[in-house]
Design an enzyme around this catalytic site. Structure first.
Site, PDB file in Angstrom:
ATOM      1  N   ASP A 104     -34.165 111.052 -17.371  1.00  0.00           N
ATOM      2  CA  ASP A 104     -35.016 109.972 -16.885  1.00  0.00           C
ATOM      3  C   ASP A 104     -36.232 109.904 -17.803  1.00  0.00           C
ATOM      4  O   ASP A 104     -37.177 110.682 -17.659  1.00  0.00           O
ATOM      5  CB  ASP A 104     -35.426 110.232 -15.432  1.00  0.00           C
ATOM      6  CG  ASP A 104     -36.283 109.096 -14.878  1.00  0.00           C
ATOM      7  OD1 ASP A 104     -36.751 108.263 -15.682  1.00  0.00           O
ATOM      8  OD2 ASP A 104     -36.486 109.063 -13.649  1.00  0.00           O
TER       9      ASP A 104
ATOM     10  N   TYR B 203     -39.801 112.825 -10.076  1.00  0.00           N
ATOM     11  CA  TYR B 203     -39.704 111.542  -9.379  1.00  0.00           C
ATOM     12  C   TYR B 203     -38.784 110.633 -10.165  1.00  0.00           C
ATOM     13  O   TYR B 203     -38.886 110.533 -11.389  1.00  0.00           O
ATOM     14  CB  TYR B 203     -41.092 110.901  -9.262  1.00  0.00           C
ATOM     15  CG  TYR B 203     -41.083 109.541  -8.591  1.00  0.00           C
ATOM     16  CD1 TYR B 203     -40.782 109.418  -7.229  1.00  0.00           C
ATOM     17  CD2 TYR B 203     -41.379 108.381  -9.313  1.00  0.00           C
ATOM     18  CE1 TYR B 203     -40.785 108.167  -6.614  1.00  0.00           C
ATOM     19  CE2 TYR B 203     -41.384 107.135  -8.695  1.00  0.00           C
ATOM     20  CZ  TYR B 203     -41.083 107.040  -7.350  1.00  0.00           C
ATOM     21  OH  TYR B 203     -41.082 105.796  -6.740  1.00  0.00           O
TER      22      TYR B 203
ATOM     23  N   LYS C 122     -40.971 101.117 -17.756  1.00  0.00           N
ATOM     24  CA  LYS C 122     -42.385 101.136 -18.166  1.00  0.00           C
ATOM     25  C   LYS C 122     -42.616 100.554 -19.567  1.00  0.00           C
ATOM     26  O   LYS C 122     -42.687  99.341 -19.695  1.00  0.00           O
ATOM     27  CB  LYS C 122     -42.945 102.550 -17.982  1.00  0.00           C
ATOM     28  CG  LYS C 122     -42.869 102.917 -16.485  1.00  0.00           C
ATOM     29  CD  LYS C 122     -43.628 104.114 -16.027  1.00  0.00           C
ATOM     30  CE  LYS C 122     -43.591 104.155 -14.494  1.00  0.00           C
ATOM     31  NZ  LYS C 122     -43.136 105.377 -13.908  1.00  0.00           N
TER      32      LYS C 122
HETATM   33  C1  LIG Z   1     -42.103 105.275 -12.670  1.00  0.00           C
HETATM   34  C2  LIG Z   1     -40.875 106.096 -12.711  1.00  0.00           C
HETATM   35  C3  LIG Z   1     -39.673 105.693 -12.118  1.00  0.00           C
HETATM   36  C4  LIG Z   1     -39.585 104.446 -11.274  1.00  0.00           C
HETATM   37  O1  LIG Z   1     -39.837 103.291 -11.990  1.00  0.00           O
HETATM   38  P1  LIG Z   1     -40.313 101.981 -11.163  1.00  0.00           P
HETATM   39  O2  LIG Z   1     -40.399 100.941 -12.235  1.00  0.00           O
HETATM   40  O3  LIG Z   1     -41.606 102.337 -10.539  1.00  0.00           O
HETATM   41  O4  LIG Z   1     -39.264 101.696 -10.173  1.00  0.00           O
HETATM   42  C5  LIG Z   1     -38.563 106.452 -12.294  1.00  0.00           C
HETATM   43  N1  LIG Z   1     -38.607 107.592 -12.999  1.00  0.00           N
HETATM   44  C6  LIG Z   1     -39.738 108.040 -13.578  1.00  0.00           C
HETATM   45  C7  LIG Z   1     -39.726 109.287 -14.363  1.00  0.00           C
HETATM   46  C8  LIG Z   1     -40.916 107.318 -13.434  1.00  0.00           C
HETATM   47  O5  LIG Z   1     -42.048 107.784 -13.938  1.00  0.00           O
END
Ligand SMILES: *Cc1c(COP(=O)(O)O)cnc(C)c1O
Length: 428
Positions: free
Chosen positions: A239, A144, A267
């Protein structure tokens, strides 16, 4: 456990927000229950509006590695907000946070701050496309990367080359430029490069997948992926929105000693306030406006309050050795679980790294998305309902991680292991 206040609040929420929520997993649809509505949280505990207390393993889906309501972060937020909320001009805090990120992520020579992980990924992908002058991006099934259009795509079954959008509203035109490979399967990536010679701008991957449950990269997979991408003239994007400042201060790349071209963060770097960041090699980052042709902007980017929370969080992580503490808590819990659940080895798989854990209701290991999909969702549903009632707040989905923090105590772990064991015995 009485949850009448939550039930009533949810009824009202459903009249004013679609599904009663601002992000779908919060609706508890996948477990068929009515969601809890939260009042407040402190350290490892979270409290709903009925006054029930839970040990929190959602931890806002990752940011709260210091536990909730850390005093130092509260002070940073209070102090920053007393100076004004947003200026539309550069502040010293942004320079400091960029420096902290660079110090821990040497591959991130330059960085741009944004408002979410979604935005970080969306911008990183535009940058990779602009820099390479190519259109196609390879992602992995089950990873994701936020909800931007290009990333809401997964493979049609069996046919890795056809990209079907996984959300209505994403045009075919966009989704055809997102190619989907299998996690831990370098051959699936080679095939995509062969079929799209000279057309792939780059690859985006969660170096440890944590959005299909925790799935670890196999030995050598990430290194091979980086080499293969570079041989084909593409850029590799890690990511690390979850893994950054969690697997190590330098994220998964620090832990595995790897060097991606671009990194996305989010995060933890906002300590619970909205933020994201993308960064990488200087020559790539200088393709961004105002220096280069790739446009990127944001009215609230580098917001001083979020930045202050991020700086305070990172400094507190360093000061407290918070990553080791969270890891110790996780290791203690996993050891108890493995001891207690020996007899269920043929029914469950526990995947974990650092302070991330997923218990899959599937035997024989989980290495990719198709393994994940073999989990017994009915078992998970029952499991979730039992542990929630016993006082554990875990994500209402088989496809999420349990997030531990430096504030999870041994007493928390003992109680958690006891509840989980009890639930699993009851179900299996
Ligand atoms: C949470 C997450 C996102 C998206 O971040 P948001 O702040 O929710 O837009 C993208 N990549 C990874 C791996 C994530 O866990």
């Amino acid at each position: 456990m009485n949850r009448n206040n939550s039930l009533n609040a949810v009824k009202l929420a459903e009249t004013v927000m679609p599904g009663g929520v601002n992000s779908p997993v919060r609706a508890f649809k996948s477990v068929g229950l009515s969601p809890v509505v939260i009042k407040r949280a402190e350290e490892s505990k979270i409290f709903d509006i009925d006054g029930n207390e839970y040990i929190d393993y959602v931890m806002s889906y990752g940011p709260m590695i210091l536990g909730h309501s850390d005093k130092r972060v509260i002070k940073a937020i209070t102090d920053a907000s007393a100076n004004g909320f947003s200026f539309g001009a550069t502040t010293e805090g942004e320079i400091e946070l960029a420096g902290l990120i660079n110090r821990h992520f040497p591959s991130v020579e330059m960085v741009r701050l944004v408002n979410s992980g979604t935005e970080a990924v969306m911008s990183a992908i535009r940058l990779a496309r602009g820099y390479t002058k190519r259109d196609k991006i390879i992602k992995f099934e089950g990873c994701y990367h936020g909800h931007s259009d290009s990333m809401l795509v997964k493979a049609g079954s069996g046919a890795l080359t056809t990209s079907v959008p996984s959300s209505s509203g994403v045009t075919e035109c966009l989704s055809k430029d997102t190619l989907v490979a299998n996690y831990n399967d370098i051959e699936s990536v080679k095939n995509l490069f062969l079929k799209n010679r000279g057309g792939v701008a780059g690859i985006i991957i969660e170096p440890v997948a944590a959005n299909m449950g925790v799935v670890l990269p196999e030995e050598g997979f990430l290194k091979d992926l980086i080499d293969l991408t570079h041989e084909n003239g593409g850029l590799i994007i890690f990511d690390e929105v979850i893994t950054g400042f969690r697997l190590s201060l330098g994220g998964a790349q620090g832990l595995f000693n790897l060097k991606p071209d671009i990194t996305c963060l989010g995060k933890i770097i906002g300590g619970g306030l909205p933020i994201g960041a993308f960064g990488g090699r200087k020559d790539i980052m200088e393709y961004l406006s105002p220096l280069g042709p790739v446009y990127h902007a944001g009215t609230l980017s580098g917001n001083p309050i979020c930045v202050a929370a991020g700086i305070a969080t990172i400094k507190a992580i360093e000061e407290d050795n918070a990553i080791s503490k969270a890891n110790e808590a996780a290791n203690y819990l996993i050891k108890s679980l493995r001891d207690e659940l020996k007899n269920f080895d043929d029914k469950i798989t526990i995947n974990s790294i650092s302070s991330l854990i997923t218990i899959f209701f599937k035997c024989g290991g989980v290495y990719n998305f198709s393994d994940v999909m073999k989990s017994d969702i009915n078992h998970f549903k029952k499991f979730f309902g039992i542990v929630l009632n016993e006082g554990l707040f875990i994500a209402p989905s088989q496809y999420e991680a349990m997030f531990l923090s430096s504030k999870h105590t041994q007493a928390d772990m003992d109680k958690t292991a006891f509840i989980i064991k009890k639930a699993i015995k009851e179900i299996l």
